[in-house]
Design an enzyme around this catalytic site. Structure first.
Site, PDB file in Angstrom:
ATOM      1  N   GLY A  20       0.765  -1.247   0.000  1.00  0.00           N
ATOM      2  CA  GLY A  20       0.000   0.000   0.000  1.00  0.00           C
ATOM      3  C   GLY A  20       0.795   1.296   0.000  1.00  0.00           C
ATOM      4  O   GLY A  20       0.267   2.339   0.398  1.00  0.00           O
ATOM      5  N   THR A  21       2.033   1.272  -0.516  1.00  0.00           N
ATOM      6  CA  THR A  21       2.775   2.546  -0.499  1.00  0.00           C
ATOM      7  C   THR A  21       2.220   3.533  -1.540  1.00  0.00           C
ATOM      8  O   THR A  21       2.288   4.743  -1.340  1.00  0.00           O
ATOM      9  CB  THR A  21       4.298   2.351  -0.711  1.00  0.00           C
ATOM     10  OG1 THR A  21       4.517   1.745  -1.985  1.00  0.00           O
ATOM     11  CG2 THR A  21       4.902   1.508   0.387  1.00  0.00           C
ATOM     12  N   ASN A  22       1.661   3.008  -2.628  1.00  0.00           N
ATOM     13  CA  ASN A  22       1.011   3.931  -3.578  1.00  0.00           C
ATOM     14  C   ASN A  22      -0.253   4.526  -2.964  1.00  0.00           C
ATOM     15  O   ASN A  22      -0.561   5.689  -3.192  1.00  0.00           O
ATOM     16  CB  ASN A  22       0.681   3.218  -4.898  1.00  0.00           C
ATOM     17  CG  ASN A  22       1.841   3.252  -5.872  1.00  0.00           C
ATOM     18  OD1 ASN A  22       2.155   4.296  -6.434  1.00  0.00           O
ATOM     19  ND2 ASN A  22       2.504   2.111  -6.039  1.00  0.00           N
ATOM     20  N   LYS A  95      -6.138  -8.782  -7.759  1.00  0.00           N
ATOM     21  CA  LYS A  95      -7.260  -9.550  -8.305  1.00  0.00           C
ATOM     22  C   LYS A  95      -7.619  -9.017  -9.691  1.00  0.00           C
ATOM     23  O   LYS A  95      -7.496  -7.811  -9.940  1.00  0.00           O
ATOM     24  CB  LYS A  95      -8.489  -9.392  -7.403  1.00  0.00           C
ATOM     25  CG  LYS A  95      -8.417 -10.236  -6.171  1.00  0.00           C
ATOM     26  CD  LYS A  95      -8.936 -11.617  -6.486  1.00  0.00           C
ATOM     27  CE  LYS A  95      -8.599 -12.578  -5.370  1.00  0.00           C
ATOM     28  NZ  LYS A  95      -8.899 -13.960  -5.700  1.00  0.00           N
ATOM     29  N   ILE A  96      -8.082  -9.905 -10.547  1.00  0.00           N
ATOM     30  CA  ILE A  96      -8.553  -9.441 -11.850  1.00  0.00           C
ATOM     31  C   ILE A  96     -10.046  -9.148 -11.723  1.00  0.00           C
ATOM     32  O   ILE A  96     -10.823 -10.011 -11.301  1.00  0.00           O
ATOM     33  CB  ILE A  96      -8.272 -10.489 -12.943  1.00  0.00           C
ATOM     34  CG1 ILE A  96      -6.741 -10.612 -13.088  1.00  0.00           C
ATOM     35  CG2 ILE A  96      -8.923 -10.097 -14.268  1.00  0.00           C
ATOM     36  CD1 ILE A  96      -6.277 -11.627 -14.085  1.00  0.00           C
ATOM     37  N   LEU A  97     -10.435  -7.924 -12.049  1.00  0.00           N
ATOM     38  CA  LEU A  97     -11.842  -7.528 -11.915  1.00  0.00           C
ATOM     39  C   LEU A  97     -12.680  -8.163 -13.031  1.00  0.00           C
ATOM     40  O   LEU A  97     -12.212  -8.288 -14.173  1.00  0.00           O
ATOM     41  CB  LEU A  97     -11.970  -6.003 -11.985  1.00  0.00           C
ATOM     42  CG  LEU A  97     -11.331  -5.246 -10.815  1.00  0.00           C
ATOM     43  CD1 LEU A  97     -11.256  -3.745 -11.126  1.00  0.00           C
ATOM     44  CD2 LEU A  97     -12.089  -5.486  -9.512  1.00  0.00           C
ATOM     45  N   ASN A 111      -5.037   2.069 -13.289  1.00  0.00           N
ATOM     46  CA  ASN A 111      -4.096   1.179 -12.614  1.00  0.00           C
ATOM     47  C   ASN A 111      -2.685   1.682 -12.842  1.00  0.00           C
ATOM     48  O   ASN A 111      -2.401   2.334 -13.843  1.00  0.00           O
ATOM     49  CB  ASN A 111      -4.244  -0.240 -13.203  1.00  0.00           C
ATOM     50  CG  ASN A 111      -3.293  -1.232 -12.556  1.00  0.00           C
ATOM     51  OD1 ASN A 111      -3.099  -1.212 -11.331  1.00  0.00           O
ATOM     52  ND2 ASN A 111      -2.684  -2.101 -13.353  1.00  0.00           N
ATOM     53  N   HIS A 113       1.246   0.284 -13.239  1.00  0.00           N
ATOM     54  CA  HIS A 113       1.959  -0.956 -13.536  1.00  0.00           C
ATOM     55  C   HIS A 113       3.461  -0.663 -13.658  1.00  0.00           C
ATOM     56  O   HIS A 113       3.851   0.302 -14.315  1.00  0.00           O
ATOM     57  CB  HIS A 113       1.418  -1.548 -14.841  1.00  0.00           C
ATOM     58  CG  HIS A 113       2.019  -2.870 -15.162  1.00  0.00           C
ATOM     59  ND1 HIS A 113       1.633  -4.025 -14.520  1.00  0.00           N
ATOM     60  CD2 HIS A 113       3.015  -3.222 -16.017  1.00  0.00           C
ATOM     61  CE1 HIS A 113       2.348  -5.035 -14.983  1.00  0.00           C
ATOM     62  NE2 HIS A 113       3.191  -4.572 -15.889  1.00  0.00           N
ATOM     63  N   SER A 140       3.833   2.738 -15.850  1.00  0.00           N
ATOM     64  CA  SER A 140       2.732   3.243 -16.683  1.00  0.00           C
ATOM     65  C   SER A 140       1.475   3.353 -15.837  1.00  0.00           C
ATOM     66  O   SER A 140       1.211   2.496 -15.004  1.00  0.00           O
ATOM     67  CB  SER A 140       2.411   2.259 -17.818  1.00  0.00           C
ATOM     68  OG  SER A 140       3.568   1.837 -18.488  1.00  0.00           O
ATOM     69  N   ASP A 149      -3.753  -5.428 -18.063  1.00  0.00           N
ATOM     70  CA  ASP A 149      -2.784  -4.349 -18.291  1.00  0.00           C
ATOM     71  C   ASP A 149      -2.837  -3.836 -19.736  1.00  0.00           C
ATOM     72  O   ASP A 149      -1.824  -3.421 -20.290  1.00  0.00           O
ATOM     73  CB  ASP A 149      -1.358  -4.806 -17.949  1.00  0.00           C
ATOM     74  CG  ASP A 149      -1.232  -5.229 -16.492  1.00  0.00           C
ATOM     75  OD1 ASP A 149      -1.887  -4.615 -15.639  1.00  0.00           O
ATOM     76  OD2 ASP A 149      -0.474  -6.179 -16.209  1.00  0.00           O
TER      77      ASP A 149
HETATM   78  C1  GRF Z   1       3.617  -1.292  -7.494  1.00  0.00           C
HETATM   79  O1  GRF Z   1       4.877  -1.551  -8.042  1.00  0.00           O
HETATM   80  C2  GRF Z   1       2.586  -1.156  -8.587  1.00  0.00           C
HETATM   81  O2  GRF Z   1       3.087  -0.615  -9.768  1.00  0.00           O
HETATM   82  C3  GRF Z   1       2.176  -2.597  -8.818  1.00  0.00           C
HETATM   83  O3  GRF Z   1       2.211  -3.188  -7.549  1.00  0.00           O
HETATM   84  C4  GRF Z   1       3.104  -2.478  -6.694  1.00  0.00           C
HETATM   85  C5  GRF Z   1       2.304  -2.049  -5.501  1.00  0.00           C
HETATM   86  O4  GRF Z   1       3.087  -1.485  -4.498  1.00  0.00           O
HETATM   87  N1  GRF Z   1       0.923  -2.675  -9.492  1.00  0.00           N
HETATM   88  P1  GRF Z   1       2.381  -0.810  -3.237  1.00  0.00           P
HETATM   89  O5  GRF Z   1       1.409  -1.860  -2.659  1.00  0.00           O
HETATM   90  O6  GRF Z   1       1.638   0.392  -3.707  1.00  0.00           O
HETATM   91  O7  GRF Z   1       3.470  -0.494  -2.277  1.00  0.00           O
END
Ligand code: GRF
Length: 193
Positions: A20-22, A95-97, A111, A113, A140, A149
Protein backbone atom coordinates in the site's frame (compact mmCIF):
# COMPACT_ATOMS: atom_id res chain seq x y z
CA UNK A 1 -4.64 25.16 -13.08
CA UNK A 2 -8.14 24.57 -11.71
CA UNK A 3 -8.33 24.74 -7.91
CA UNK A 4 -10.71 22.25 -6.42
CA UNK A 5 -11.92 22.65 -2.89
CA UNK A 6 -12.99 19.64 -0.81
CA UNK A 7 -16.63 19.43 -1.86
CA UNK A 8 -15.82 19.60 -5.56
CA UNK A 9 -13.24 16.90 -5.47
CA UNK A 10 -13.81 13.61 -7.23
CA UNK A 11 -14.87 10.82 -4.89
CA UNK A 12 -12.27 8.13 -5.23
CA UNK A 13 -11.75 4.60 -3.99
CA UNK A 14 -8.34 2.93 -3.93
CA UNK A 15 -8.13 -0.87 -4.25
CA UNK A 16 -5.13 -2.61 -2.70
CA UNK A 17 -3.90 -6.09 -1.87
CA UNK A 18 -0.70 -5.58 0.09
CA UNK A 19 1.95 -3.07 1.09
CA UNK A 20 0.00 0.00 0.00
CA UNK A 21 2.77 2.55 -0.50
CA UNK A 22 1.01 3.93 -3.58
CA UNK A 23 -2.13 4.26 -1.46
CA UNK A 24 -0.13 6.17 1.16
CA UNK A 25 1.22 8.42 -1.56
CA UNK A 26 -2.23 9.00 -3.10
CA UNK A 27 -3.65 9.89 0.33
CA UNK A 28 -0.92 12.53 0.75
CA UNK A 29 -1.62 13.80 -2.76
CA UNK A 30 -5.39 13.94 -2.16
CA UNK A 31 -4.87 16.34 0.76
CA UNK A 32 -3.32 18.99 -1.48
CA UNK A 33 -5.46 21.83 -2.80
CA UNK A 34 -4.21 21.09 -6.28
CA UNK A 35 -5.46 17.49 -6.14
CA UNK A 36 -8.67 16.81 -8.07
CA UNK A 37 -9.52 13.78 -5.92
CA UNK A 38 -10.48 12.93 -2.39
CA UNK A 39 -10.16 9.37 -1.16
CA UNK A 40 -13.42 8.23 0.43
CA UNK A 41 -12.85 4.53 0.61
CA UNK A 42 -10.15 1.87 0.55
CA UNK A 43 -10.97 -1.63 -0.65
CA UNK A 44 -8.74 -4.63 0.01
CA UNK A 45 -9.21 -8.23 -1.03
CA UNK A 46 -6.75 -9.21 1.69
CA UNK A 47 -7.54 -8.61 5.34
CA UNK A 48 -3.83 -8.74 6.18
CA UNK A 49 -2.82 -6.06 3.66
CA UNK A 50 -0.27 -3.77 5.33
CA UNK A 51 -1.76 -0.81 3.44
CA UNK A 52 -5.00 -0.94 5.44
CA UNK A 53 -3.19 0.88 8.22
CA UNK A 54 -2.88 3.96 6.01
CA UNK A 55 -6.67 4.03 5.66
CA UNK A 56 -7.10 3.65 9.42
CA UNK A 57 -4.49 6.29 10.20
CA UNK A 58 -6.24 8.78 7.91
CA UNK A 59 -9.74 7.84 9.05
CA UNK A 60 -10.72 6.64 5.59
CA UNK A 61 -13.45 3.97 5.42
CA UNK A 62 -12.11 0.60 4.38
CA UNK A 63 -13.68 -2.70 3.42
CA UNK A 64 -12.34 -6.19 2.95
CA UNK A 65 -14.00 -7.86 -0.01
CA UNK A 66 -13.83 -11.47 -1.10
CA UNK A 67 -13.70 -11.01 -4.87
CA UNK A 68 -14.47 -14.71 -5.42
CA UNK A 69 -17.98 -14.17 -4.08
CA UNK A 70 -20.43 -12.59 -6.51
CA UNK A 71 -22.68 -11.44 -3.66
CA UNK A 72 -19.79 -9.49 -2.09
CA UNK A 73 -18.93 -7.89 -5.43
CA UNK A 74 -22.55 -6.88 -5.98
CA UNK A 75 -22.64 -5.43 -2.51
CA UNK A 76 -19.40 -3.55 -3.21
CA UNK A 77 -20.91 -2.06 -6.36
CA UNK A 78 -23.83 -0.81 -4.32
CA UNK A 79 -21.51 0.72 -1.71
CA UNK A 80 -19.38 2.43 -4.36
CA UNK A 81 -22.46 3.87 -6.04
CA UNK A 82 -24.01 4.90 -2.74
CA UNK A 83 -20.81 6.80 -1.93
CA UNK A 84 -20.86 8.40 -5.37
CA UNK A 85 -17.43 7.00 -6.26
CA UNK A 86 -16.37 8.37 -9.65
CA UNK A 87 -12.82 7.03 -9.81
CA UNK A 88 -11.25 3.72 -8.79
CA UNK A 89 -7.47 3.63 -8.49
CA UNK A 90 -5.93 0.18 -8.44
CA UNK A 91 -2.69 0.28 -6.51
CA UNK A 92 -1.00 -3.08 -6.15
CA UNK A 93 -4.40 -4.76 -6.43
CA UNK A 94 -3.78 -8.36 -7.37
CA UNK A 95 -7.26 -9.55 -8.31
CA UNK A 96 -8.55 -9.44 -11.85
CA UNK A 97 -11.84 -7.53 -11.91
CA UNK A 98 -14.76 -9.18 -13.70
CA UNK A 99 -15.99 -7.88 -17.06
CA UNK A 100 -19.26 -6.86 -15.41
CA UNK A 101 -17.47 -4.87 -12.73
CA UNK A 102 -15.34 -3.06 -15.32
CA UNK A 103 -18.46 -2.35 -17.38
CA UNK A 104 -20.17 -0.78 -14.35
CA UNK A 105 -17.26 1.65 -13.97
CA UNK A 106 -16.35 2.03 -17.63
CA UNK A 107 -13.57 4.57 -18.12
CA UNK A 108 -13.37 5.21 -14.39
CA UNK A 109 -10.86 2.57 -13.29
CA UNK A 110 -7.14 3.23 -13.57
CA UNK A 111 -4.10 1.18 -12.61
CA UNK A 112 -0.39 1.64 -12.10
CA UNK A 113 1.96 -0.96 -13.54
CA UNK A 114 5.73 -1.21 -13.04
CA UNK A 115 6.79 -1.51 -16.68
CA UNK A 116 6.68 0.36 -19.93
CA UNK A 117 3.41 -1.08 -21.20
CA UNK A 118 2.52 -2.72 -23.54
CA UNK A 119 5.73 -4.53 -22.66
CA UNK A 120 5.90 -6.76 -19.59
CA UNK A 121 2.27 -7.07 -18.64
CA UNK A 122 1.47 -9.19 -15.58
CA UNK A 123 3.59 -10.02 -12.56
CA UNK A 124 7.37 -10.13 -11.87
CA UNK A 125 8.14 -7.38 -14.33
CA UNK A 126 11.56 -6.41 -12.92
CA UNK A 127 12.78 -10.03 -13.00
CA UNK A 128 11.77 -10.39 -16.65
CA UNK A 129 13.17 -7.01 -17.66
CA UNK A 130 16.55 -7.89 -16.15
CA UNK A 131 16.58 -11.39 -17.66
CA UNK A 132 16.11 -9.83 -21.08
CA UNK A 133 18.96 -7.36 -20.52
CA UNK A 134 16.71 -4.41 -21.26
CA UNK A 135 18.34 -0.98 -21.26
CA UNK A 136 15.25 0.84 -20.04
CA UNK A 137 12.24 0.18 -17.88
CA UNK A 138 9.70 2.37 -16.11
CA UNK A 139 6.10 2.57 -15.05
CA UNK A 140 2.73 3.24 -16.68
CA UNK A 141 -0.66 4.48 -15.53
CA UNK A 142 -3.48 3.23 -17.71
CA UNK A 143 -7.24 2.86 -17.91
CA UNK A 144 -8.46 -0.60 -17.03
CA UNK A 145 -10.35 -2.59 -19.63
CA UNK A 146 -11.10 -6.30 -19.82
CA UNK A 147 -7.60 -7.10 -21.12
CA UNK A 148 -4.91 -7.53 -18.44
CA UNK A 149 -2.78 -4.35 -18.29
CA UNK A 150 -4.16 -3.59 -21.76
CA UNK A 151 -6.16 -0.35 -21.45
CA UNK A 152 -5.29 3.06 -22.89
CA UNK A 153 -2.10 4.50 -21.40
CA UNK A 154 -2.47 7.82 -19.57
CA UNK A 155 1.20 8.52 -18.77
CA UNK A 156 4.49 6.64 -18.65
CA UNK A 157 7.89 7.33 -17.15
CA UNK A 158 10.98 5.75 -18.62
CA UNK A 159 14.12 5.13 -16.59
CA UNK A 160 17.54 3.81 -17.54
CA UNK A 161 18.70 0.46 -16.20
CA UNK A 162 22.23 0.57 -14.81
CA UNK A 163 24.74 -2.31 -15.13
CA UNK A 164 24.67 -2.95 -11.40
CA UNK A 165 20.86 -2.84 -11.04
CA UNK A 166 19.16 -5.84 -9.49
CA UNK A 167 15.50 -6.63 -8.74
CA UNK A 168 15.60 -4.76 -5.46
CA UNK A 169 17.28 -1.62 -6.79
CA UNK A 170 14.96 -1.51 -9.81
CA UNK A 171 11.90 -1.94 -7.62
CA UNK A 172 13.00 0.99 -5.47
CA UNK A 173 13.85 3.24 -8.40
CA UNK A 174 10.65 2.45 -10.30
CA UNK A 175 8.48 2.91 -7.18
CA UNK A 176 9.98 6.35 -6.66
CA UNK A 177 8.76 7.25 -10.14
CA UNK A 178 5.36 5.64 -9.50
CA UNK A 179 4.77 8.03 -6.61
CA UNK A 180 5.14 10.96 -9.05
CA UNK A 181 3.42 9.38 -12.04
CA UNK A 182 0.15 8.33 -10.36
CA UNK A 183 -0.79 11.83 -9.09
CA UNK A 184 0.37 13.39 -12.36
CA UNK A 185 -1.84 10.99 -14.33
CA UNK A 186 -4.87 11.77 -12.15
CA UNK A 187 -4.29 15.48 -12.68
CA UNK A 188 -4.00 14.84 -16.40
CA UNK A 189 -7.38 13.10 -16.49
CA UNK A 190 -9.28 15.70 -14.52
CA UNK A 191 -7.63 19.06 -15.02
CA UNK A 192 -5.71 18.76 -18.27
CA UNK A 193 -2.65 19.52 -16.16
C1 GRF B 1 3.62 -1.29 -7.49
O1 GRF B 1 4.88 -1.55 -8.04
C2 GRF B 1 2.59 -1.16 -8.59
O2 GRF B 1 3.09 -0.62 -9.77
C3 GRF B 1 2.18 -2.60 -8.82
O3 GRF B 1 2.21 -3.19 -7.55
C4 GRF B 1 3.10 -2.48 -6.69
C5 GRF B 1 2.30 -2.05 -5.50
O4 GRF B 1 3.09 -1.49 -4.50
N1 GRF B 1 0.92 -2.67 -9.49
P1 GRF B 1 2.38 -0.81 -3.24
O5 GRF B 1 1.41 -1.86 -2.66
O6 GRF B 1 1.64 0.39 -3.71
O7 GRF B 1 3.47 -0.49 -2.28
Amino acid sequence: MVKLIGVNKINTSVFISGRGTNLKNLIEFSKKNSSPIKINMVISNNKKAYGIRYAKKNKIKFKIINFSKKSEINNLLKILNYNNIKLICLAGFLKILSKDFIKSFKGKIINIHPSLLPRYKGLNTHERVLENNEKFTGCSVHFVNEKLDGGKIILQKKIKIFKNDNIKSLKIRVLKEEYKLYPKSIKKIFTNY
